[in-house]
Design an enzyme around this catalytic site. Structure first.
Site, PDB file in Angstrom:
ATOM      1  N   ASP A  98       1.096  -1.296   0.196  1.00  0.00           N
ATOM      2  CA  ASP A  98      -0.108   0.274  -0.175  1.00  0.00           C
ATOM      3  C   ASP A  98       1.063   1.592   0.351  1.00  0.00           C
ATOM      4  O   ASP A  98       2.400   1.121   0.367  1.00  0.00           O
ATOM      5  CB  ASP A  98      -0.465  -0.306   1.240  1.00  0.00           C
ATOM      6  CG  ASP A  98      -2.525   0.900   1.269  1.00  0.00           C
ATOM      7  OD1 ASP A  98      -2.794   1.454  -0.265  1.00  0.00           O
ATOM      8  OD2 ASP A  98      -2.915   0.839   2.050  1.00  0.00           O
ATOM      9  N   ASP A  99       0.259   2.327  -0.915  1.00  0.00           N
ATOM     10  CA  ASP A  99       0.776   3.232  -0.116  1.00  0.00           C
ATOM     11  C   ASP A  99       1.340   4.610   1.000  1.00  0.00           C
ATOM     12  O   ASP A  99       2.389   4.969   1.648  1.00  0.00           O
ATOM     13  CB  ASP A  99       0.628   4.633  -1.075  1.00  0.00           C
ATOM     14  CG  ASP A  99      -1.041   4.954  -0.790  1.00  0.00           C
ATOM     15  OD1 ASP A  99      -1.820   4.467   0.271  1.00  0.00           O
ATOM     16  OD2 ASP A  99      -1.591   6.051  -1.220  1.00  0.00           O
ATOM     17  N   ASP A 102      -2.145   4.607   7.675  1.00  0.00           N
ATOM     18  CA  ASP A 102      -2.527   5.833   8.769  1.00  0.00           C
ATOM     19  C   ASP A 102      -3.031   6.027   9.928  1.00  0.00           C
ATOM     20  O   ASP A 102      -2.232   5.610  10.431  1.00  0.00           O
ATOM     21  CB  ASP A 102      -3.756   6.888   8.139  1.00  0.00           C
ATOM     22  CG  ASP A 102      -4.219   7.594   8.163  1.00  0.00           C
ATOM     23  OD1 ASP A 102      -3.361   8.412   9.368  1.00  0.00           O
ATOM     24  OD2 ASP A 102      -4.803   8.461   7.252  1.00  0.00           O
TER      25      ASP A 102
END
Length: 165
Positions: A98-99, A102
């Site tokens: 994933d980028d 969070d």
């Protein structure tokens, strides 16, 4: 659109360098990944770079909707699941990409599907970091990352002329 005080704009150039840096780190973790499962949409671009760098041909997606209006993270919903063949042996030798992690909510859902998979992101925030095995850059929880696919070219006011948070 309400975002945290700290902005972290990432150019295409920087993102590509960071994705390659992640690939370098991953190359030393496992001799041969059997596939990549990227979390859409943010994981698509780094997965393509990592797949190229590590010679991985099988790329699968898991589609989880979480940022409904880019301001608040709503209820998570799995839109598309991972192919059953990759879930065998709890995802052993599978690389999840994933980028960003969070809050860790999306990561927790995907990690539960494949507990033996290796989870990698470009960026990690403190709340999500414990769920990630490999990442490149940690940013503070109150930082909003502006990815290159979310931006266009426009004039930016000097910091001294704007409000500093």
């Amino acid at each position: 659109m309400d975002h945290p005080d700290k902005a972290f704009p990432v150019s295409w150039d920087q993102f590509h360098r960071d994705a390659r840096a992640l690939a370098w780190r991953l190359a030393g973790v496992n001799g041969k990944w059997k596939s990549i499962v990227c979390i859409t949409r943010g994981g698509l671009v780094p997965a393509a770079v990592i797949a190229r760098e590590l010679g991985i041909r099988l790329i699968e997606t898991v589609c989880v909707a979480s940022y409904h209006d880019y301001a608040e993270q709503g209820e998570l919903k799995i839109i598309k699941e991972v192919a059953p063949s990759l879930l065998q042996d709890d995802g052993k030798d599978v690389l999840i990409v994933d980028d960003l992690t969070d809050t860790g909510k999306t990561a927790a859902i995907v990690r539960a599907m494949m507990p033996k998979a290796h989870f990698a992101t470009i960026y990690a925030k403190p709340k999500g970091r414990p769920l990630v095995d490999t990442f490149v850059t940690e940013v503070s929880q109150d930082t909003w990352i502006y990815f290159p696919w979310d931006m266009g070219f426009s004039y930016q006011k000097p910091i001294a002329e704007g409000e500093v948070g």
